[in-house]
Motif scaffolding. Structure first.
Motif, PDB file in Angstrom:
ATOM      1  N   ARG A 109      43.705  45.224  46.142  1.00 60.70           N
ATOM      2  CA  ARG A 109      43.094  44.352  47.155  1.00 60.70           C
ATOM      3  C   ARG A 109      42.623  45.157  48.363  1.00 60.70           C
ATOM      4  O   ARG A 109      41.577  44.874  48.940  1.00 60.70           O
ATOM      5  CB  ARG A 109      44.085  43.281  47.611  1.00 60.70           C
ATOM      6  N   GLU A 157      33.445  35.999  55.679  1.00 62.13           N
ATOM      7  CA  GLU A 157      34.188  36.068  54.422  1.00 62.13           C
ATOM      8  C   GLU A 157      35.091  37.306  54.413  1.00 62.13           C
ATOM      9  O   GLU A 157      36.255  37.239  54.005  1.00 62.13           O
ATOM     10  CB  GLU A 157      33.209  36.109  53.230  1.00 62.13           C
ATOM     11  N   LYS A 210      39.178  37.280  54.216  1.00 61.54           N
ATOM     12  CA  LYS A 210      39.906  38.002  53.166  1.00 61.54           C
ATOM     13  C   LYS A 210      40.848  39.037  53.779  1.00 61.54           C
ATOM     14  O   LYS A 210      41.960  39.232  53.289  1.00 61.54           O
ATOM     15  CB  LYS A 210      38.937  38.678  52.196  1.00 61.54           C
ATOM     16  N   GLU A 214      43.870  37.160  55.175  1.00 65.75           N
ATOM     17  CA  GLU A 214      44.741  36.725  54.073  1.00 65.75           C
ATOM     18  C   GLU A 214      45.518  37.903  53.499  1.00 65.75           C
ATOM     19  O   GLU A 214      46.709  37.785  53.207  1.00 65.75           O
ATOM     20  CB  GLU A 214      43.912  36.071  52.962  1.00 65.75           C
TER      21      GLU A 214
END
Length: 170
Positions: A57, A100, A104, A107
């Protein structure tokens, strides 16, 4: 407040130690929690586990940031030759992509912090069990985990790390 309580507790222990020193020897130990969480094998394993769990990630976010930067640079370079409508459309696209990306990233950070807290809690729980075992088996009167100053004679951090690293604690 915490510092005041720690100092008050330390003063009370010292007063008790001075008055009780004639009757019996007081056995006090000190554990450097930061060192345990940095040097113990379970802590290192937890860190490696987190890195493995979140590396993909993190790489995806870095790639997304690079694409966003490249698109921004391209827009800046092309802006003078673009029609106003096209320039506005690209700017809106960039703003949407940036939103966006920020979402992300936020998060990711929240998930990482939550997992880090979970892993740390497990290591702290194991360390506390080891400290309690040392306390009971070596008949300590007091073991402190946070202190302003502690002499090397009182430091039992290496014992705790060795016990955590041993096969019995796994």
């Amino acid at each position: 407040m915490k510092s005041f309580l720690m100092k008050s507790a330390a003063a009370a222990v010292m007063a008790w130690a001075v008055t009780g020193a004639q009757a019996q020897e007081l056995k006090i130990g000190y554990v450097n929690s930061d060192r345990v969480l940095r040097d113990a094998t379970p802590a290192k394993n937890a860190q490696a586990k987190l890195e493995a769990e979140f590396s993909k990630r993190e790489k995806d976010l870095a790639d997304m940031a690079n694409r966003l930067k490249a698109a921004s640079d391209k827009l800046e370079k092309d802006a003078p030759t673009l029609a106003e409508a096209e320039r506005n459309r690209r700017q809106r696209d960039l703003i949407d992509q940036d939103r966006e990306f920020q979402r992300k990233r936020r998060e990711f950070q929240e998930d990482l912090n939550q997992r880090k807290n979970e892993e740390l809690a497990a290591v702290v729980e194991r360390a506390n069990k080891v400290i309690k075992q040392i306390f009971e088996s070596e008949k300590y009167d007091l073991i402190i985990q946070e202190a302003v100053f502690a002499g090397p004679r009182l430091d039992i951090t290496d014992k705790v790390i060795k016990a955590l690293n041993g096969p019995a604690s796994k």
